[in-house]
Design a protein around this motif. Structure first.
Motif, short mmCIF file in Angstrom:
data_model
loop_
_atom_site.label_atom_id
_atom_site.label_comp_id
_atom_site.label_asym_id
_atom_site.label_seq_id
_atom_site.Cartn_x
_atom_site.Cartn_y
_atom_site.Cartn_z
N PRO A 141 20.50 -56.46 58.98
CA PRO A 141 19.97 -56.67 60.22
C PRO A 141 18.62 -57.28 59.94
N ALA A 142 18.07 -57.00 59.18
CA ALA A 142 16.82 -57.86 58.73
C ALA A 142 16.84 -59.14 58.74
N LYS A 143 17.80 -59.28 57.42
CA LYS A 143 17.96 -60.69 57.08
C LYS A 143 18.59 -61.45 58.32
N LEU A 144 19.46 -61.12 59.15
CA LEU A 144 19.75 -61.88 60.31
C LEU A 144 18.61 -62.19 61.22
N SER A 145 17.84 -61.13 61.57
CA SER A 145 16.71 -61.24 62.41
C SER A 145 15.58 -62.22 61.68
N ALA A 146 15.64 -62.48 60.61
CA ALA A 146 14.68 -63.53 59.85
C ALA A 146 15.50 -64.78 60.10
N MET A 147 16.70 -64.87 59.89
CA MET A 147 17.45 -66.08 59.93
C MET A 147 17.17 -66.63 61.36
N ARG A 148 17.57 -65.88 62.38
CA ARG A 148 17.41 -66.29 63.90
C ARG A 148 15.84 -66.82 64.13
N ALA A 149 14.78 -65.92 63.47
CA ALA A 149 13.46 -66.49 63.79
C ALA A 149 13.16 -68.04 63.09
N ILE A 150 14.03 -68.13 61.94
CA ILE A 150 13.60 -69.33 61.27
C ILE A 150 14.36 -70.50 61.99
N LYS A 151 15.64 -70.34 62.47
CA LYS A 151 16.44 -71.15 63.44
C LYS A 151 15.33 -71.52 64.60
N VAL A 152 14.90 -70.66 65.32
CA VAL A 152 14.13 -70.78 66.50
C VAL A 152 12.91 -71.63 66.32
N SER B 197 31.17 -64.00 51.87
CA SER B 197 31.13 -65.67 51.64
C SER B 197 30.48 -65.78 50.33
N ALA B 198 31.11 -66.12 49.27
CA ALA B 198 30.75 -66.47 47.90
C ALA B 198 30.33 -67.90 47.94
N GLU B 199 31.15 -68.88 48.25
CA GLU B 199 30.65 -70.32 48.30
C GLU B 199 31.11 -71.16 49.27
N HIS B 200 31.79 -70.78 50.38
CA HIS B 200 32.33 -71.76 51.22
C HIS B 200 31.33 -71.62 52.73
N GLY B 201 30.52 -70.84 52.60
CA GLY B 201 29.71 -70.61 53.79
C GLY B 201 30.37 -69.84 54.91
N ILE B 202 29.61 -69.92 56.20
CA ILE B 202 29.86 -69.14 57.39
C ILE B 202 30.65 -69.94 58.52
N GLY B 203 30.09 -71.03 58.80
CA GLY B 203 30.70 -71.68 59.95
C GLY B 203 30.93 -71.04 61.06
N THR B 204 32.02 -71.21 61.72
CA THR B 204 32.25 -70.45 62.79
C THR B 204 33.44 -69.15 62.78
N LEU B 205 34.10 -69.65 61.54
CA LEU B 205 35.21 -68.71 61.36
C LEU B 205 34.82 -67.16 60.79
N LYS B 206 33.54 -67.08 60.23
CA LYS B 206 32.72 -65.92 59.69
C LYS B 206 31.81 -65.31 60.34
N ARG B 207 31.55 -66.24 61.31
CA ARG B 207 30.28 -65.97 62.03
C ARG B 207 30.14 -64.43 62.70
N ASP B 208 31.40 -63.94 63.20
CA ASP B 208 31.37 -62.91 63.75
C ASP B 208 31.44 -61.42 62.72
N GLU B 209 31.89 -62.01 61.53
CA GLU B 209 31.93 -60.90 60.71
C GLU B 209 30.67 -60.91 59.84
N LEU B 210 29.92 -62.01 60.12
CA LEU B 210 28.47 -62.03 59.58
C LEU B 210 27.60 -61.11 60.37
N VAL B 211 27.95 -61.18 61.36
CA VAL B 211 27.00 -60.28 62.58
C VAL B 211 27.36 -58.90 62.28
N ARG B 212 28.57 -58.59 62.09
CA ARG B 212 29.10 -56.95 61.94
C ARG B 212 28.47 -56.52 60.74
N LEU B 213 28.65 -57.11 59.75
CA LEU B 213 28.36 -56.72 58.41
C LEU B 213 27.05 -56.98 57.60
N GLY B 214 26.31 -58.06 58.32
CA GLY B 214 25.15 -58.58 57.60
C GLY B 214 24.16 -57.38 57.87
#
Length: 467
Positions: free
Chosen positions: A442-453, A423-440
């Motif tokens: 892991p450390a960044k995703l873990s930090a993002m989830r911690a911030i969200k919580v 995602s260069a400029e449109h974001g993730i939303g719901t359409l790219k959410r699964d691909e973010l999990v697949r390719l993102g």
């Protein structure tokens, strides 16, 4: 009093919509790929009203979906199909609070459109250096929440670089007051940066202090015909060596994109006598009157023609001709949309890798799905490729769209292999959410989830989006 009625009261007179017919446009995303469900839309006019709404939502555990111009391309600005959430529109938060020409900044509320920001800056003899096709409807809140880019990122950066301060309502209903236009503030975590690009999952942006720059006094624009993206990259390197950061925009487009524009927009004319496989739209700007940009651009293009990187070039000798050249670039997305849907990707790779990415991804799609027509164009100066796979001629998109997940997976895999982002400029939303999990990462995703919580423990802010 039930929760919805309390929220209506908090929004004030004229601050809510619950008529299904009036709600309908707010339930569908811009591409028509996602339809959500909601029984109530709130339209607060002030930050205090929005803060009261958020406190009620937290008390009753009701999801809130922020919506500005609803031009999201990833499904982030509409509620989920299961319903239960309330849409919160910023359309009544429309004040330009302050314009400070001496400080090169302005403060606007979240519902102000990008076009209105441009007008306010121009009235102060300044410029807000971000532009995109949806400028008439895209709002400041949405631009910040998606970290929007556009055609001038090469020189000025994304919204992250152009946002000096933010006012926002956090998930507990408290108001973050970081509207100061300070260029330096070293007092710990820069909380506003968490909200930029967060797609409304960490809070509601209600106002922002934005960076302005000197209004251009000299502009030089040209369209170059080229054989390949590699030739375009060579031209970009040549221009940067010649004029440095005066390169304001550098857009790469294939002939197939121009053919779409000519077919769908007959008023747009081909400025060349012969077709070229690829084109680069180049614009140089300077805040100084009389800066010899046209001469510098002509000299650089002449050298590129002599070196064999450019086949031909046309120059804009007037504002009318400049607008005509930009119409070719800006016409590609609506022309493609008019022809019919496609499987779209908004990816980025390192600038130097963009030709190699296009050279690998295009035949990969054509081999995997014979007859598929690739349309790759975008901002070569910042590595952003809009890589779209169109159905074969004569094949209905509804038949072709079943290939969408596999095509997207392949494009994203090639993107990541080139060191890029899905995602260069449109974001993730719901359409790219699964691909973010697949390719993102892991450390960044873990930090993002911690911030969200930590910030939104009840999960009420734009539920289902991004994470």
């Amino acid at each position: 009093m039930n929760a919805f009625q309390a929220m209506k009261d908090a929004a004030g007179p004229g601050g809510w919509i619950d008529d299904p017919a009036l709600l309908e446009p707010h339930l569908n995303d811009w591409r028509g790929r996602k339809r959500g469900r909601a029984e109530l839309l709130l339209r607060p006019a002030t930050t205090d009203q929005l803060a009261a709404i958020v406190r009620l939502a937290a008390q009753h555990r009701i999801g809130l979906v922020p919506q500005g111009g609803n031009t999201s391309l990833c499904g982030a600005s509409v509620p989920e199909p299961e319903g239960g959430a309330v849409i919160v529109s910023t359309t009544r938060m429309r004040r330009v609070r302050q314009v400070d020409a001496a400080d090169h900044s302005l403060v606007v509320e979240a519902g102000v459109t990008l076009s209105e920001v441009h007008a306010a800056a121009e009235a102060a003899d300044r410029m807000f250096p971000l532009s995109l096709g949806a400028k008439g409807t895209a709002t400041v809140g949405g631009l910040i929440s998606t970290n929007a880019g556009g055609v001038q990122v090469l020189r000025y950066g994304t919204m992250r670089a152009l946002t000096l301060g933010i006012e926002a309502v956090l998930p507990d209903g408290s108001v973050l007051d970081q509207l100061s236009a300070l260029r330096k503030d070293n007092t710990g975590y820069d909380v506003k940066q968490l909200l930029i690009g967060a797609e409304g999952t960490l809070g509601f942006v209600t106002a922002a202090a934005l960076k302005l720059v000197a209004r251009p006094r000299a502009v030089a624009t040209a369209l170059a015909g080229l054989a390949s993206p590699a030739a375009a990259l060579a031209l970009l390197d040549r221009l940067r060596g010649a004029v440095g950061d005066q390169v304001d925009s550098f857009e790469l487009m294939p002939r197939t994109g121009f053919d779409l524009v000519f077919a769908q927009m007959p008023e747009v004319r081909d400025p060349f006598g012969a077709a070229h496989p690829w084109y680069a739209l180049v614009e140089l700007t300077s805040p100084r009157d009389g800066d010899p940009l046209a001469e510098a651009l002509e000299s650089a293009l002449a050298a590129a023609i002599e070196a064999g990187d450019v086949a031909d070039a046309v120059f804009a000798a007037s504002e009318t001709q400049r607008a005509a050249l930009w119409a070719l670039r800006e016409g590609i997305p609506p022309a493609e949309r008019a022809e019919g849907p496609s499987v779209k990707h908004d990816v980025s790779v390192p600038v130097a890798r963009m030709p190699a990415f296009i050279a690998e991804a295009t035949p990969a799609i054509e081999r995997g799905w014979p007859g598929a027509r690739v349309l790759a164009f975008g901002h070569l100066g910042d590595g952003n490729v809009h890589f779209n796979a169109r159905p074969p001629l004569g094949v209905d998109y509804e038949v072709f769209r079943e290939n969408g997940p596999a095509i997207t997976r392949l494009v994203n895999d090639i993107t990541v292999a080139h060191g890029g982002s899905i995602s260069a400029e449109h974001g993730i939303g719901t359409l790219k959410r699964d691909e973010l999990v697949r390719l993102g990462d892991p450390a960044k995703l873990s930090a993002m989830r911690a911030i969200k919580v930590a910030l939104d423990p009840l999960g009420i802010m734009n539920p289902g989006k991004l994470l």
